[in-house]
Scaffold this motif. Structure first.
Motif, PDB file in Angstrom:
ATOM      1  N   ILE A 101     -50.473  26.799   4.887  1.00  0.00           N
ATOM      2  CA  ILE A 101     -49.415  26.025   4.225  1.00  0.00           C
ATOM      3  C   ILE A 101     -48.119  26.824   4.235  1.00  0.00           C
ATOM      4  O   ILE A 101     -48.100  28.012   3.928  1.00  0.00           O
ATOM      5  CB  ILE A 101     -49.858  25.662   2.800  1.00  0.00           C
ATOM      6  N   ASN A 102     -47.047  26.142   4.588  1.00  0.00           N
ATOM      7  CA  ASN A 102     -45.731  26.766   4.595  1.00  0.00           C
ATOM      8  C   ASN A 102     -45.146  26.649   3.182  1.00  0.00           C
ATOM      9  O   ASN A 102     -44.603  25.604   2.808  1.00  0.00           O
ATOM     10  CB  ASN A 102     -44.839  26.090   5.632  1.00  0.00           C
ATOM     11  N   GLN A 103     -45.293  27.688   2.405  1.00  0.00           N
ATOM     12  CA  GLN A 103     -44.891  27.671   1.000  1.00  0.00           C
ATOM     13  C   GLN A 103     -43.401  27.350   0.842  1.00  0.00           C
ATOM     14  O   GLN A 103     -43.017  26.595  -0.045  1.00  0.00           O
ATOM     15  CB  GLN A 103     -45.224  29.006   0.325  1.00  0.00           C
ATOM     16  N   GLU A 104     -42.578  27.914   1.693  1.00  0.00           N
ATOM     17  CA  GLU A 104     -41.137  27.688   1.598  1.00  0.00           C
ATOM     18  C   GLU A 104     -40.789  26.209   1.776  1.00  0.00           C
ATOM     19  O   GLU A 104     -39.989  25.652   1.029  1.00  0.00           O
ATOM     20  CB  GLU A 104     -40.420  28.544   2.654  1.00  0.00           C
ATOM     21  N   LYS A 105     -41.406  25.561   2.765  1.00  0.00           N
ATOM     22  CA  LYS A 105     -41.141  24.139   3.009  1.00  0.00           C
ATOM     23  C   LYS A 105     -41.648  23.271   1.855  1.00  0.00           C
ATOM     24  O   LYS A 105     -41.021  22.281   1.488  1.00  0.00           O
ATOM     25  CB  LYS A 105     -41.752  23.685   4.327  1.00  0.00           C
ATOM     26  N   VAL A 106     -42.809  23.625   1.302  1.00  0.00           N
ATOM     27  CA  VAL A 106     -43.337  22.864   0.170  1.00  0.00           C
ATOM     28  C   VAL A 106     -42.385  22.996  -1.022  1.00  0.00           C
ATOM     29  O   VAL A 106     -42.055  21.997  -1.666  1.00  0.00           O
ATOM     30  CB  VAL A 106     -44.768  23.311  -0.211  1.00  0.00           C
ATOM     31  N   GLU A 107     -41.930  24.213  -1.301  1.00  0.00           N
ATOM     32  CA  GLU A 107     -40.987  24.418  -2.412  1.00  0.00           C
ATOM     33  C   GLU A 107     -39.723  23.587  -2.215  1.00  0.00           C
ATOM     34  O   GLU A 107     -39.250  22.933  -3.151  1.00  0.00           O
ATOM     35  CB  GLU A 107     -40.629  25.903  -2.535  1.00  0.00           C
ATOM     36  N   GLU A 108     -39.207  23.590  -1.004  1.00  0.00           N
ATOM     37  CA  GLU A 108     -37.996  22.817  -0.702  1.00  0.00           C
ATOM     38  C   GLU A 108     -38.248  21.322  -0.898  1.00  0.00           C
ATOM     39  O   GLU A 108     -37.420  20.602  -1.473  1.00  0.00           O
ATOM     40  CB  GLU A 108     -37.570  23.105   0.744  1.00  0.00           C
ATOM     41  N   ALA A 109     -39.401  20.851  -0.438  1.00  0.00           N
ATOM     42  CA  ALA A 109     -39.729  19.426  -0.567  1.00  0.00           C
ATOM     43  C   ALA A 109     -39.872  19.025  -2.033  1.00  0.00           C
ATOM     44  O   ALA A 109     -39.406  17.950  -2.435  1.00  0.00           O
ATOM     45  CB  ALA A 109     -41.014  19.112   0.206  1.00  0.00           C
ATOM     46  N   ILE A 110     -40.500  19.855  -2.833  1.00  0.00           N
ATOM     47  CA  ILE A 110     -40.672  19.533  -4.254  1.00  0.00           C
ATOM     48  C   ILE A 110     -39.317  19.561  -4.961  1.00  0.00           C
ATOM     49  O   ILE A 110     -39.039  18.716  -5.813  1.00  0.00           O
ATOM     50  CB  ILE A 110     -41.682  20.489  -4.926  1.00  0.00           C
ATOM     51  N   TYR A 111     -38.478  20.514  -4.615  1.00  0.00           N
ATOM     52  CA  TYR A 111     -37.121  20.584  -5.167  1.00  0.00           C
ATOM     53  C   TYR A 111     -36.383  19.273  -4.869  1.00  0.00           C
ATOM     54  O   TYR A 111     -35.792  18.664  -5.761  1.00  0.00           O
ATOM     55  CB  TYR A 111     -36.377  21.784  -4.554  1.00  0.00           C
ATOM     56  N   GLN A 112     -36.461  18.827  -3.619  1.00  0.00           N
ATOM     57  CA  GLN A 112     -35.796  17.578  -3.227  1.00  0.00           C
ATOM     58  C   GLN A 112     -36.434  16.368  -3.898  1.00  0.00           C
ATOM     59  O   GLN A 112     -35.734  15.420  -4.266  1.00  0.00           O
ATOM     60  CB  GLN A 112     -35.811  17.428  -1.707  1.00  0.00           C
ATOM     61  N   LEU A 113     -37.734  16.381  -4.069  1.00  0.00           N
ATOM     62  CA  LEU A 113     -38.410  15.283  -4.760  1.00  0.00           C
ATOM     63  C   LEU A 113     -37.914  15.176  -6.196  1.00  0.00           C
ATOM     64  O   LEU A 113     -37.621  14.070  -6.682  1.00  0.00           O
ATOM     65  CB  LEU A 113     -39.931  15.487  -4.732  1.00  0.00           C
ATOM     66  N   LEU A 114     -37.821  16.302  -6.867  1.00  0.00           N
ATOM     67  CA  LEU A 114     -37.320  16.292  -8.249  1.00  0.00           C
ATOM     68  C   LEU A 114     -35.905  15.726  -8.299  1.00  0.00           C
ATOM     69  O   LEU A 114     -35.584  14.917  -9.183  1.00  0.00           O
ATOM     70  CB  LEU A 114     -37.380  17.696  -8.858  1.00  0.00           C
TER      71      LEU A 114
ATOM     72  N   GLU B 148     -39.156  26.578 -12.103  1.00  0.00           N
ATOM     73  CA  GLU B 148     -40.267  27.240 -11.402  1.00  0.00           C
ATOM     74  C   GLU B 148     -41.281  26.243 -10.825  1.00  0.00           C
ATOM     75  O   GLU B 148     -42.249  26.640 -10.170  1.00  0.00           O
ATOM     76  CB  GLU B 148     -40.989  28.202 -12.354  1.00  0.00           C
ATOM     77  N   THR B 149     -41.055  24.950 -11.059  1.00  0.00           N
ATOM     78  CA  THR B 149     -42.010  23.934 -10.610  1.00  0.00           C
ATOM     79  C   THR B 149     -42.211  23.928  -9.100  1.00  0.00           C
ATOM     80  O   THR B 149     -43.368  23.880  -8.639  1.00  0.00           O
ATOM     81  CB  THR B 149     -41.597  22.546 -11.136  1.00  0.00           C
ATOM     82  N   PRO B 150     -41.174  23.991  -8.278  1.00  0.00           N
ATOM     83  CA  PRO B 150     -41.425  24.000  -6.829  1.00  0.00           C
ATOM     84  C   PRO B 150     -42.324  25.167  -6.392  1.00  0.00           C
ATOM     85  O   PRO B 150     -43.233  24.978  -5.567  1.00  0.00           O
ATOM     86  CB  PRO B 150     -40.024  24.125  -6.222  1.00  0.00           C
ATOM     87  N   ARG B 151     -42.135  26.345  -6.958  1.00  0.00           N
ATOM     88  CA  ARG B 151     -42.964  27.494  -6.612  1.00  0.00           C
ATOM     89  C   ARG B 151     -44.398  27.272  -7.085  1.00  0.00           C
ATOM     90  O   ARG B 151     -45.361  27.532  -6.353  1.00  0.00           O
ATOM     91  CB  ARG B 151     -42.395  28.774  -7.236  1.00  0.00           C
ATOM     92  N   ARG B 152     -44.556  26.760  -8.334  1.00  0.00           N
ATOM     93  CA  ARG B 152     -45.894  26.535  -8.878  1.00  0.00           C
ATOM     94  C   ARG B 152     -46.650  25.476  -8.069  1.00  0.00           C
ATOM     95  O   ARG B 152     -47.846  25.615  -7.795  1.00  0.00           O
ATOM     96  CB  ARG B 152     -45.816  26.119 -10.341  1.00  0.00           C
ATOM     97  N   VAL B 153     -45.956  24.403  -7.682  1.00  0.00           N
ATOM     98  CA  VAL B 153     -46.603  23.339  -6.905  1.00  0.00           C
ATOM     99  C   VAL B 153     -47.023  23.876  -5.532  1.00  0.00           C
ATOM    100  O   VAL B 153     -48.136  23.610  -5.065  1.00  0.00           O
ATOM    101  CB  VAL B 153     -45.690  22.108  -6.771  1.00  0.00           C
ATOM    102  N   ALA B 154     -46.157  24.655  -4.897  1.00  0.00           N
ATOM    103  CA  ALA B 154     -46.502  25.223  -3.585  1.00  0.00           C
ATOM    104  C   ALA B 154     -47.729  26.122  -3.694  1.00  0.00           C
ATOM    105  O   ALA B 154     -48.622  26.079  -2.841  1.00  0.00           O
ATOM    106  CB  ALA B 154     -45.312  25.991  -3.022  1.00  0.00           C
ATOM    107  N   LYS B 155     -47.786  26.913  -4.746  1.00  0.00           N
ATOM    108  CA  LYS B 155     -48.943  27.795  -4.951  1.00  0.00           C
ATOM    109  C   LYS B 155     -50.214  26.967  -5.206  1.00  0.00           C
ATOM    110  O   LYS B 155     -51.281  27.259  -4.681  1.00  0.00           O
ATOM    111  CB  LYS B 155     -48.669  28.734  -6.124  1.00  0.00           C
ATOM    112  N   MET B 156     -50.081  25.911  -6.001  1.00  0.00           N
ATOM    113  CA  MET B 156     -51.217  25.033  -6.270  1.00  0.00           C
ATOM    114  C   MET B 156     -51.700  24.374  -4.981  1.00  0.00           C
ATOM    115  O   MET B 156     -52.903  24.296  -4.725  1.00  0.00           O
ATOM    116  CB  MET B 156     -50.837  23.956  -7.290  1.00  0.00           C
ATOM    117  N   TYR B 157     -50.775  23.906  -4.144  1.00  0.00           N
ATOM    118  CA  TYR B 157     -51.157  23.252  -2.897  1.00  0.00           C
ATOM    119  C   TYR B 157     -51.899  24.201  -1.961  1.00  0.00           C
ATOM    120  O   TYR B 157     -52.747  23.766  -1.188  1.00  0.00           O
ATOM    121  CB  TYR B 157     -49.946  22.652  -2.203  1.00  0.00           C
TER     122      TYR B 157
END
Length: 186
Positions: A2-15, A29-38
């Motif tokens: 999983i590309n953590q950076e891309k997931v964080e960016e996507a969650i940031y944009q989703l929010l 910290e939600t984008p980082r936490r979601v990326a880690k969870m994924y």
């Protein structure tokens, strides 16, 4: 992987798309936490459940081997909402070829750790066991609650979906299949 950076960016944009401020306290910290969870939730994306059957033993046992009530968590690929429940996995050894009991649970876990459909998950577990051991029969039953049905759409919390996959003797012999279903329901 999983590309953590891309997931964080996507969650940031989703929010942002939801009208939230991803910079505010509580969300920063939600984008980082979601990326880690994924990373954990989708750890099975590049794993074949068959690879979990690394320990195969020769034992004088030709009767049903079953592990039931294996808890699992997965993610519906249609809505990216969780579904969870239990899997029951059984097989009839051929020429005494058995595997470690924990390997059955690991196969369930790996099949669930990806965007998934319950029907496909059930088939993947059955096929993995069938391919790895070539037993006389394989039977997998998965029972799950889908949050995409419980919290949205039809809104029917508590409803369960049951899927079955049978191979070999359990597909051909109705009496053996009924015996196994009875054991699974106990």
């Amino acid at each position: 992987m999983i590309n953590q950076e891309k997931v964080e960016e996507a969650i940031y944009q989703l929010l942002q798309a939801l009208g939230e401020n991803p910079e505010r306290e509580g969300l920063s910290e939600t984008p980082r936490r979601v990326a880690k969870m994924y990373q954990e939730v989708f750890a099975g994306i590049n794993e074949d459940p068959k690879n979990q059957f690394t320990a195969v033993f020769a034992e004088d046992h030709e009767e049903i081997v079953m592990v039931k009530d294996i808890p699992f968590y997965s993610m519906c690929e249609h809505h990216l909402l969780p579904f969870y429940g239990t899997a029951h996995v059984a097989y009839l050894p051929e020429q005494g070829r058995i595997t470690g009991l924990s390997k059955l649970a690991r196969a369930v876990e790996m099949a669930g750790k990806r965007p998934q459909l319950q029907e496909r998950m059930t088939e993947q577990i059955a096929s993995a066991l069938d391919d790895a051991l070539q037993p006389r029969g394989v039977f997998v039953m998965v029972e799950a609650e889908h949050l995409c049905m419980s919290m949205r759409g039809i809104k029917k919390p508590g409803s369960k979906t049951v899927t079955l996959a049978a191979r070999g003797l359990f597909q051909e012999d109705f009496q053996k299949r009924q015996e196994l279903l009875s054991l699974m329901r106990q």
